[in-house]
Design a protein around this motif. Structure first.
Motif: not given
Length: 269
Positions: A125-130, A220-227, A235-238, A249-253
C-alpha cells in the motif's frame, strides 16, 4: 519469545541442510513453548505465478489489469483464492515469520518469491508503508544457505557485498510491509563443509533462537525522515544532521557516502 511462529520453507529435499535448519528451528522454538507452523511450499505445490486466477469472481478491470490493485481489493472483499487465504490467516496469527531457503541467483527461490507476491500482496500500500504498514507489530527474518564461502559475498568479493544483496529483500519487501527485521541467519556453503562444521552451524542456530526476540532489529531509516510532499526525499534537517557522518544512513539511502558496514547483517547497525 514470540508465541506463534510461521516458517515459510522452500527446498525440494527433506534431507537437505535447509530441511535440517527448518527442523532445528521447529524443535528449538517448540521447546520454548511457541506454536510453530510450517508452510512447506514445494510439498504444498504452491502456485508461484501471480495471475487473475488469484481473485475469485473476476477482476474489476480486466482490460487494464493491475495485480497490486486487484489483490488488495480482492482481499478487502474476501475474494481471494483459497491457497492465498490460508497463508494469509497463518501470517495474521504469527508473531514471527522465518523464511528458510537456499539462496538462488542472489535472491529467494521462485516459489518463495511467488509466496511473497501473492500472500503479501494485500500489504502493498502506498498510503501505509514501512513503519506504518500492516505488519508493524510483527517480526520477520531470513534464514538461508549459500553455495559459496562468505568471502565471495564480501565488499571485495566477486559477488559483491551481501548487505547490498539483502537490501531489496529486507527493505523492499519485509520492511516495506512493516516487519521489524532481525539480522539474517546465513549458513555459508554448508554443502562443502565437514559434518562437524554443519553440526556446529545448526547448534549456533539453535542457540540463537533461544534469545532471538531479545535481539534488536536491523536498522532502517524511519518514515518520518522523509518529506511526503516532496517525493519522499530526506528532509533537509535530516540531511544536515547526518552531513558530518562518515557513512550514509543505510545501504539504499547512502547520501553519496560509503555504505555503513554490516547494516543488513547485524542488529542495530
Amino acid at each position: 519469545m514470540a508465541k506463534k511462529v510461521l516458517i515459510v520453507y522452500a527446498h525440494e529435499s527433506p534431507v537437505s541442510f535447509n530441511a535440517a535448519a527448518k527442523d532445528a528451528a521447529v524443535a528449538a522454538l517448540t521447546a520454548q513453548g511457541c506454536t510453530v507452523e510450517v508452510s512447506d511450499l514445494y510439498a504444498m505445490k504452491f502456485k508461484a505465478a501471480a495471475t487473475t486466477e488469484d481473485i475469485t469472481g473476476g477482476v474489476k478491470d480486466a482490460e487494464n489489469f493491475c495485480y497490486a490493485k486487484e489483490i488488495k481489493l480482492g482481499s478487502e472483499e474476501g475474494r481471494l483464492a483459497d491457497d492465498i487465504k490460508k497463508e494469509q490467516e497463518k501470517l495474521k496469527e504469527a508473531d514471527l515469520v522465518i523464511f528458510q531457503f537456499p539462496m538462488y541467483w542472489s535472491s529467494v527461490p521462485a516459489i518463495m518469491k511467488g509466496w511473497m507476491d501473492r500472500v503479501l500482496g494485500f500489504a502493498y500500500a502506498q498510503e501505509k508503508r514501512y513503519s506504518e504498514a500492516i505488519f508493524k507489530d510483527k517480526k520477520a527474518m531470513l534464514s538461508f544457505t549459500t553455495d559459496c564461502p562468505e568471502s565471495v559475498y564480501s565488499d571485495t568479493g566477486i559477488n559483491g557485498d551481501i548487505n547490498v544483496t539483502l537490501w531489496p529483500l529486507q527493505n523492499g519487501i519485509l520492511n516495506y510491509c512493516g516487519f521489524q527485521v532481525f539480522a539474517p541467519q546465513i549458513f555459508w556453503d554448508p554443502a562443502t563443509a565437514s559434518p562437524e562444521s554443519r553440526s556446529s552451524m545448526l547448534e549456533g542456530w539453535r542457540t540463537r533462537l533461544q534469545n532471538l526476540c531479545g535481539e534488536a532489529p536491523v536498522y532502517f531509516a524511519p518514515l518520518d525522515y522523509f518529506d511526503k510532499e516532496k517525493g519522499f526525499l530526506l528532509k533537509p534537517e535530516v540531511k544536515e544532521k547526518y552531513a558530518s557522518e562518515e557513512c550514509g544512513l543505510t545501504v539504499g539511502i547512502h547520501m553519496g557516502k560509503p555504505l555503513p558496514a554490516n547494516s543488513q547483517t547485524k542488529a542495530g547497525v
